[in-house]
Design a protein around this motif. Structure first.
Motif, PDB file in Angstrom:
ATOM      1  N   GLU A 108       0.822  -1.212   0.000  1.00  0.00           N
ATOM      2  CA  GLU A 108       0.000   0.000   0.000  1.00  0.00           C
ATOM      3  C   GLU A 108       0.857   1.264   0.000  1.00  0.00           C
ATOM      4  O   GLU A 108       0.342   2.368   0.186  1.00  0.00           O
ATOM      5  N   ALA A 130      -8.955   4.432   0.298  1.00  0.00           N
ATOM      6  CA  ALA A 130      -8.753   3.105  -0.278  1.00  0.00           C
ATOM      7  C   ALA A 130     -10.011   2.251  -0.127  1.00  0.00           C
ATOM      8  O   ALA A 130     -10.959   2.621   0.575  1.00  0.00           O
ATOM      9  N   GLY A 137      -4.720   5.126  -0.176  1.00  0.00           N
ATOM     10  CA  GLY A 137      -4.552   5.023  -1.611  1.00  0.00           C
ATOM     11  C   GLY A 137      -3.564   6.069  -2.112  1.00  0.00           C
ATOM     12  O   GLY A 137      -3.527   7.198  -1.603  1.00  0.00           O
ATOM     13  N   PHE A 202     -12.463   2.475  -7.291  1.00  0.00           N
ATOM     14  CA  PHE A 202     -11.486   1.397  -7.156  1.00  0.00           C
ATOM     15  C   PHE A 202     -12.072   0.057  -7.595  1.00  0.00           C
ATOM     16  O   PHE A 202     -13.190  -0.309  -7.213  1.00  0.00           O
ATOM     17  N   TYR A 234      -4.901   6.244  -9.557  1.00  0.00           N
ATOM     18  CA  TYR A 234      -4.779   5.959  -8.127  1.00  0.00           C
ATOM     19  C   TYR A 234      -4.650   4.447  -7.918  1.00  0.00           C
ATOM     20  O   TYR A 234      -5.287   3.660  -8.623  1.00  0.00           O
ATOM     21  N   TRP A 236      -3.768   1.029  -4.981  1.00  0.00           N
ATOM     22  CA  TRP A 236      -3.756   0.513  -3.601  1.00  0.00           C
ATOM     23  C   TRP A 236      -3.732  -1.009  -3.683  1.00  0.00           C
ATOM     24  O   TRP A 236      -4.222  -1.625  -4.628  1.00  0.00           O
TER      25      TRP A 236
END
Length: 355
Positions: A108, A130, A137, A202, A234, A236
């Motif tokens: 992460e 996240a 994130g 996400f 982005y 994660w």
């Protein structure tokens, strides 16, 4: 120790399950510092009230209680009154072969030096929320070069005829594309790349490779910009694992991390409407609670995340998802009995899981 048959007519009225985790605690007489050590072997405790019953039913209960001989003998108690969805049987693996191991370091923290930044790629850490609800994130800035990328050479040795999967959570502007890649650090043994189309939220993306020939080096993973797109996005939750599909995500920092809460199950067909988080299930006569929904991948495999987070006590090749999950327990105290006009008998008891 004998397994006594619980009387079918004496159904539980109320049941409260609690998880008892043994712990060792020590304190230094010199510094006053305290150390606590969790000991393997958590077990379920049960406080139960039986439905009010008349004399004939109570006689069956009294006979059962006598056979228990206090806490000497065991009996089964159903964990839930409702039928549990799921198959009658499946095959599972534990003790290393079935545990989820994430070999990607700092999964992460893409700003960490474990992730190489290629061709002007830059990272802004902890900039977005996240998937787990934390602000962990990272922003990937790929705007400076069409070949901008992040890369990690893991410590996982490349082995012939072995399948590896790289997965990562990503989002950006809907329609952006990104290439994710998995192969060897030496370039020998094969590789695989996938172009993924991002959404504005996400989602998890993965790519899989089975190495051939005589691979050398370690497993390398890359996330790279595609020409003309994916300038800022982005990320994660990167994961590198042995297997043909992405399993339950396991966070890492400076070392590969193993999840002891996951059972890899094959031959298990599930849908979004069965085996959901919070349900109880029985695995080799031990009671567990699902901590996440069970979802099968296209290959028919699934990961079952359970509480308590303990390795199974057996390496048996089968596991039963019984229709009525139960625990094998023994009495911990003398049952409490009260009699009301009628006569109506009320019984309550406490018990603890035995394994």
């Amino acid at each position: 120790m004998t397994l006594v048959t619980y009387p079918a007519a004496c159904k539980p009225h109320l049941q409260q399950w609690t998880l008892t985790q043994p712990m060792q605690r020590s304190r230094s007489a010199w510094t006053g510092r305290e150390k606590r050590l969790v000991i393997s072997g958590a077990r379920w405790s049960l406080a139960s009230e039986v439905i009010p019953m008349r004399l004939a039913t109570y006689q069956a209960w009294a006979s059962f209680a006598a056979q228990c001989e206090g806490g000497l003998n065991t009996f089964q108690v159903y964990a839930t009154p409702a039928t549990q969805s799921g198959p009658a049987s499946a095959t599972w693996a534990m003790d290393g072969s079935g545990q989820v191991v994430n070999y990607a370091l700092y999964s992460e923290q893409f700003d960490n030096a474990a992730w190489s930044k290629l061709n002007t790629a830059a990272i802004t850490a902890n900039s977005v929320v996240a998937p787990d609800g934390t602000t962990t994130g990272d922003t990937l800035n790929f705007s400076g070069n069409v070949n901008a990328a992040i890369q990690q050479d893991t410590a996982l040795t490349a082995v012939a005829s072995t399948t590896y999967t790289f997965s990562v959570y990503l989002y950006g502007t809907a329609g952006q594309t990104l290439t994710i890649y998995i192969g060897t650090s030496s370039g020998v043994g094969g590789s695989s790349a996938a172009t993924v189309t991002l959404t504005a939220a996400f989602a998890r993306y993965s790519v899989t490779v089975t190495l051939g020939g005589s691979p050398t080096g370690t497993i390398r993973v890359i996330a790279s910009r595609n020409s003309g797109t994916a300038t800022t996005l982005y990320a994660w939750g990167a994961q590198v694992e042995i297997g043909a599909a992405a399993s339950t995500y396991v966070a890492t920092t400076s070392a590969a991390t193993t999840s002891r809460a996951a059972f890899k199950v094959t031959g298990l067909t599930v849908s979004s409407t069965n085996m959901t988080a919070g349900q109880m299930l029985t695995i080799d006569d031990r009671l567990y609670t699902l901590t996440a929904d069970v979802v099968a991948d296209s290959g028919g495999k699934a990961v079952v995340s359970v509480k308590p987070n303990l390795a199974a006590l057996t390496t048996s090749t089968s596991v039963a998802y019984v229709q009525r999950p139960y625990a094998v327990v023994a009495m911990t105290d003398t049952p409490t009995v009260s009699v009301e006009p009628g006569p109506i008998y009320r019984v309550s008891f406490t018990a603890e899981e035995v394994f």
